[in-house]
Design a protein around this motif. Structure first.
Motif, PDB file in Angstrom:
ATOM      1  N   ASP A 161       0.813  -1.208   0.000  1.00  0.00           N
ATOM      2  CA  ASP A 161       0.000   0.000   0.000  1.00  0.00           C
ATOM      3  C   ASP A 161       0.850   1.264   0.000  1.00  0.00           C
ATOM      4  OD1 ASP A 161      -2.276  -1.548   0.031  1.00  0.00           O
ATOM      5  OD2 ASP A 161      -2.464  -1.504   2.222  1.00  0.00           O
ATOM      6  N   ASP A 162       2.114   1.152   0.426  1.00  0.00           N
ATOM      7  CA  ASP A 162       2.950   2.340   0.528  1.00  0.00           C
ATOM      8  C   ASP A 162       3.813   2.568  -0.714  1.00  0.00           C
ATOM      9  OD1 ASP A 162       4.422   0.068   0.988  1.00  0.00           O
ATOM     10  OD2 ASP A 162       5.525   0.847   2.718  1.00  0.00           O
ATOM     11  N   LEU A 163       3.623   1.761  -1.775  1.00  0.00           N
ATOM     12  CA  LEU A 163       4.330   1.986  -3.035  1.00  0.00           C
ATOM     13  C   LEU A 163       3.385   2.688  -3.995  1.00  0.00           C
ATOM     14  CD1 LEU A 163       6.672   1.717  -4.970  1.00  0.00           C
ATOM     15  CD2 LEU A 163       5.940  -0.613  -5.484  1.00  0.00           C
ATOM     16  N   ARG A 164       3.597   3.999  -4.157  1.00  0.00           N
ATOM     17  CA  ARG A 164       2.724   4.808  -5.002  1.00  0.00           C
ATOM     18  C   ARG A 164       3.554   5.397  -6.133  1.00  0.00           C
ATOM     19  NH1 ARG A 164      -2.002   5.103  -2.461  1.00  0.00           N
ATOM     20  NH2 ARG A 164      -2.781   6.705  -3.866  1.00  0.00           N
ATOM     21  N   LEU A 165       3.023   5.274  -7.368  1.00  0.00           N
ATOM     22  CA  LEU A 165       3.780   5.620  -8.559  1.00  0.00           C
ATOM     23  C   LEU A 165       3.051   6.623  -9.440  1.00  0.00           C
ATOM     24  CD1 LEU A 165       4.701   1.943  -9.601  1.00  0.00           C
ATOM     25  CD2 LEU A 165       6.133   3.517  -8.275  1.00  0.00           C
ATOM     26  N   SER A 166       3.814   7.529 -10.034  1.00  0.00           N
ATOM     27  CA  SER A 166       3.331   8.388 -11.113  1.00  0.00           C
ATOM     28  C   SER A 166       4.155   8.059 -12.351  1.00  0.00           C
ATOM     29  CB  SER A 166       3.478   9.871 -10.756  1.00  0.00           C
ATOM     30  OG  SER A 166       2.597  10.231  -9.718  1.00  0.00           O
ATOM     31  N   LEU A 167       3.497   7.618 -13.416  1.00  0.00           N
ATOM     32  CA  LEU A 167       4.193   7.208 -14.632  1.00  0.00           C
ATOM     33  C   LEU A 167       4.091   8.310 -15.684  1.00  0.00           C
ATOM     34  CD1 LEU A 167       3.814   4.468 -13.149  1.00  0.00           C
ATOM     35  CD2 LEU A 167       3.456   3.430 -15.386  1.00  0.00           C
ATOM     36  N   LEU A 168       5.246   8.809 -16.132  1.00  0.00           N
ATOM     37  CA  LEU A 168       5.290   9.741 -17.246  1.00  0.00           C
ATOM     38  C   LEU A 168       5.431   8.924 -18.518  1.00  0.00           C
ATOM     39  CD1 LEU A 168       7.632  12.534 -15.826  1.00  0.00           C
ATOM     40  CD2 LEU A 168       5.161  12.607 -16.110  1.00  0.00           C
ATOM     41  N   LEU A 195       3.639  16.082  -9.476  1.00  0.00           N
ATOM     42  CA  LEU A 195       4.867  15.312  -9.282  1.00  0.00           C
ATOM     43  C   LEU A 195       5.508  15.631  -7.936  1.00  0.00           C
ATOM     44  CD1 LEU A 195       6.465  15.538 -12.850  1.00  0.00           C
ATOM     45  CD2 LEU A 195       5.019  13.730 -11.893  1.00  0.00           C
ATOM     46  N   LYS A 196       5.489  16.918  -7.583  1.00  0.00           N
ATOM     47  CA  LYS A 196       6.074  17.325  -6.295  1.00  0.00           C
ATOM     48  C   LYS A 196       5.301  16.706  -5.140  1.00  0.00           C
ATOM     49  CE  LYS A 196       9.109  19.968  -4.078  1.00  0.00           C
ATOM     50  NZ  LYS A 196       8.830  19.539  -2.708  1.00  0.00           N
ATOM     51  N   GLU A 197       3.977  16.674  -5.250  1.00  0.00           N
ATOM     52  CA  GLU A 197       3.167  16.072  -4.199  1.00  0.00           C
ATOM     53  C   GLU A 197       3.436  14.579  -4.078  1.00  0.00           C
ATOM     54  OE1 GLU A 197      -0.799  17.082  -5.269  1.00  0.00           O
ATOM     55  OE2 GLU A 197      -0.647  19.158  -4.552  1.00  0.00           O
ATOM     56  N   ARG A 198       3.671  13.927  -5.232  1.00  0.00           N
ATOM     57  CA  ARG A 198       3.976  12.502  -5.200  1.00  0.00           C
ATOM     58  C   ARG A 198       5.290  12.237  -4.456  1.00  0.00           C
ATOM     59  NH1 ARG A 198       0.885   8.467  -5.439  1.00  0.00           N
ATOM     60  NH2 ARG A 198       0.256   8.381  -7.620  1.00  0.00           N
ATOM     61  N   ILE A 199       6.306  13.025  -4.770  1.00  0.00           N
ATOM     62  CA  ILE A 199       7.606  12.860  -4.118  1.00  0.00           C
ATOM     63  C   ILE A 199       7.503  13.192  -2.633  1.00  0.00           C
ATOM     64  CG2 ILE A 199       9.985  13.696  -4.007  1.00  0.00           C
ATOM     65  CD1 ILE A 199       9.461  11.969  -6.429  1.00  0.00           C
ATOM     66  N   ASP A 200       6.862  14.310  -2.303  1.00  0.00           N
ATOM     67  CA  ASP A 200       6.735  14.725  -0.904  1.00  0.00           C
ATOM     68  C   ASP A 200       5.966  13.702  -0.083  1.00  0.00           C
ATOM     69  OD1 ASP A 200       8.139  16.985  -1.503  1.00  0.00           O
ATOM     70  OD2 ASP A 200       6.397  18.318  -1.573  1.00  0.00           O
ATOM     71  N   GLY A 201       5.086  12.950  -0.745  1.00  0.00           N
ATOM     72  CA  GLY A 201       4.330  11.917  -0.050  1.00  0.00           C
ATOM     73  C   GLY A 201       5.059  10.594   0.035  1.00  0.00           C
ATOM     74  N   GLY A 202       6.328  10.580  -0.374  1.00  0.00           N
ATOM     75  CA  GLY A 202       7.119   9.360  -0.308  1.00  0.00           C
ATOM     76  C   GLY A 202       6.928   8.441  -1.503  1.00  0.00           C
ATOM     77  N   GLY A 203       6.258   8.946  -2.559  1.00  0.00           N
ATOM     78  CA  GLY A 203       6.036   8.135  -3.754  1.00  0.00           C
ATOM     79  C   GLY A 203       7.147   8.315  -4.776  1.00  0.00           C
ATOM     80  N   PHE A 204       6.936   7.745  -5.956  1.00  0.00           N
ATOM     81  CA  PHE A 204       7.973   7.723  -6.982  1.00  0.00           C
ATOM     82  C   PHE A 204       7.409   8.159  -8.331  1.00  0.00           C
ATOM     83  CE2 PHE A 204       9.143   4.774  -3.691  1.00  0.00           C
ATOM     84  CZ  PHE A 204      10.496   5.004  -3.511  1.00  0.00           C
ATOM     85  N   VAL A 205       8.249   8.854  -9.080  1.00  0.00           N
ATOM     86  CA  VAL A 205       7.935   9.244 -10.449  1.00  0.00           C
ATOM     87  C   VAL A 205       8.741   8.351 -11.375  1.00  0.00           C
ATOM     88  CG1 VAL A 205       8.081  11.092 -12.166  1.00  0.00           C
ATOM     89  CG2 VAL A 205       7.444  11.624  -9.799  1.00  0.00           C
ATOM     90  N   ARG A 240      -4.764  -1.598 -13.394  1.00  0.00           N
ATOM     91  CA  ARG A 240      -3.683  -0.818 -12.790  1.00  0.00           C
ATOM     92  C   ARG A 240      -4.056  -0.501 -11.346  1.00  0.00           C
ATOM     93  NH1 ARG A 240       0.199   1.445 -16.218  1.00  0.00           N
ATOM     94  NH2 ARG A 240      -0.403   1.621 -18.399  1.00  0.00           N
ATOM     95  N   PRO A 241      -3.142  -0.693 -10.424  1.00  0.00           N
ATOM     96  CA  PRO A 241      -3.438  -0.368  -9.032  1.00  0.00           C
ATOM     97  C   PRO A 241      -3.821   1.104  -8.888  1.00  0.00           C
ATOM     98  CG  PRO A 241      -1.413  -1.647  -9.207  1.00  0.00           C
ATOM     99  CD  PRO A 241      -1.808  -1.260 -10.603  1.00  0.00           C
ATOM    100  N   GLY A 242      -4.688   1.390  -7.924  1.00  0.00           N
ATOM    101  CA  GLY A 242      -5.112   2.768  -7.721  1.00  0.00           C
ATOM    102  C   GLY A 242      -3.974   3.687  -7.345  1.00  0.00           C
ATOM    103  N   ALA A 243      -2.857   3.111  -6.887  1.00  0.00           N
ATOM    104  CA  ALA A 243      -1.713   3.918  -6.487  1.00  0.00           C
ATOM    105  C   ALA A 243      -0.863   4.343  -7.670  1.00  0.00           C
ATOM    106  CB  ALA A 243      -0.850   3.137  -5.500  1.00  0.00           C
ATOM    107  N   VAL A 244      -1.272   3.967  -8.909  1.00  0.00           N
ATOM    108  CA  VAL A 244      -0.514   4.312 -10.108  1.00  0.00           C
ATOM    109  C   VAL A 244      -1.225   5.440 -10.848  1.00  0.00           C
ATOM    110  CG1 VAL A 244       0.378   3.478 -12.309  1.00  0.00           C
ATOM    111  CG2 VAL A 244       0.427   1.987 -10.307  1.00  0.00           C
ATOM    112  N   ASP A 245      -0.510   6.545 -11.029  1.00  0.00           N
ATOM    113  CA  ASP A 245      -1.043   7.729 -11.698  1.00  0.00           C
ATOM    114  C   ASP A 245      -0.350   7.867 -13.057  1.00  0.00           C
ATOM    115  OD1 ASP A 245      -2.277  10.172 -12.193  1.00  0.00           O
ATOM    116  OD2 ASP A 245      -0.732  11.312 -11.158  1.00  0.00           O
TER     117      ASP A 245
END
Length: 328
Positions: free
Chosen positions: A142-149, A187-197, A167-172
């Motif tokens: 649940d703590d692996l959240r991704l934003s895919l460019l 993208l900044k919010e994703r990083i600040d929340g401990g997620g990955f781009v 696709r998991p709901g944690a994937v943007d």
């Protein structure tokens, strides 16, 4: 004559044909699928001279650089077949049909530490293998959240197969050609929340404004995009490399740290990018030697053209610099 850019190459195949091949796999299994894939691969081998030439150039440079690492017979045709298998794996992964037991995370501890540090980061992916497999991992954490460019406009037929994906709901998903000022905030919010781009870093950028740098790759200069590395500087975060490649019926996941942009001073940016890009190219070459028929860049990759550098100031996130396809 100028070379055709990869983003302008017309997509091959049909949605119906892709669905038929997927249906063969689901109904009869992998062996009948591979048998059906053989004539399909021959057909596209004959019809796609651009991809055929690109595959042969890659093989030629690979053999010249690593003469002690033999490639199999009928290399180009087998390269095409490996690509067909990977397309199937992409669809299966995004429909939740790849079991976690099939995924061998060889750097599990490194990945765990990166996720649990809550520092976030940029993950560089390549066109080796199938990084979509790794999205299955986000369904188990649940703590692996991704934003895919991603750049998807040139692959509409294939994307039609993914409409029913899980696709998991944690994937943007973010289309890189539509990047605007609001994207930077996402993208900044994703990083600040401990997620990955997540962004691909092994294809020449799209558009005239894309910055590229000439790096040595398999013994010759090749244009690599700077966008992913500028993005890392702008987001002030760690950067990682992710590779996921087939090994028989198993998918090997490699996850390793490349660097950290948080302590980079403004005057150090250009040299930091140069060092990071060369390190990335070296690691890409390393994994090409490990999975030689799974680097799927079926476009002219090496060029004698001089390094393409625009203005010296760092580009903004909204200037479409990170314009590589993270999808395939």
């Amino acid at each position: 004559m100028s070379q055709q850019h990869w983003s302008n190459v017309k997509e091959s195949g049909s949605v119906l044909g892709m669905k038929i091949m997927l249906s063969i796999y689901r109904r009869f299994g992998e062996l009948p699928f591979l048998i059906a894939l053989a004539p399909v691969s021959v057909y596209y081998w004959c019809r796609n001279p651009l991809a055929r030439r690109a595959s042969k150039e890659y093989q030629r440079r690979f053999r010249a650089t690593y003469p002690d690492k033999p490639l199999p017979r009928l290399t180009t045709l087998r390269h095409f077949m490996a690509f067909g298998v990977t397309m199937l794996d992409k669809v299966r992964a995004l429909h939740g049909e790849v079991a976690l037991s099939q995924i061998d995370n060889l750097d599990r501890e490194t990945m765990r530490e990166a996720i649990e540090s809550k520092q976030g980061g940029v993950i560089l992916v390549t066109h080796i293998g199938n990084h979509e497999i790794c999205q299955a991992l986000s369904s188990s954490r649940d703590d692996l959240r991704l934003s895919l460019l991603m750049h998807t406009h040139h692959a509409q037929k294939f994307n039609a197969l993914l409409k029913e994906s899980r696709r998991p709901g944690a994937v943007d998903i973010i289309e890189v050609t539509d990047i605007g000022p609001d994207t930077a905030q996402r993208l900044k919010e994703r990083i600040d929340g401990g997620g990955f781009v997540v962004i691909a870093a092994d294809r020449e950028p799209i558009g005239e404004q894309g910055r590229a740098r000439s790096l040595n790759f398999l013994g010759a200069p090749a244009a690599f995009p700077e966008g992913a590395f500028w993005l890392t500087l702008l987001l002030r975060c760690p950067v990682y490399l992710l590779i996921c490649a087939r090994d028989g019926k198993t998918f090997n996941v490699h996850f390793e740290p490349l660097g950290d942009s948080r302590g980079v001073k403004r005057r150090e940016r250009d040299s930091w990018i140069g060092e990071q890009m060369q390190q990335f190219a070296q690691r890409l070459e390393h994994y090409c030697t490990r999975y030689p028929l799974q680097w799927f860049n079926f476009y002219p990759f090496w060029s004698e053209a001089p390094e393409r550098q625009k203005a010296q100031q760092s580009p903004g996130v909204c200037s479409k610099q990170p314009s590589e396809n993270a999808h395939g």
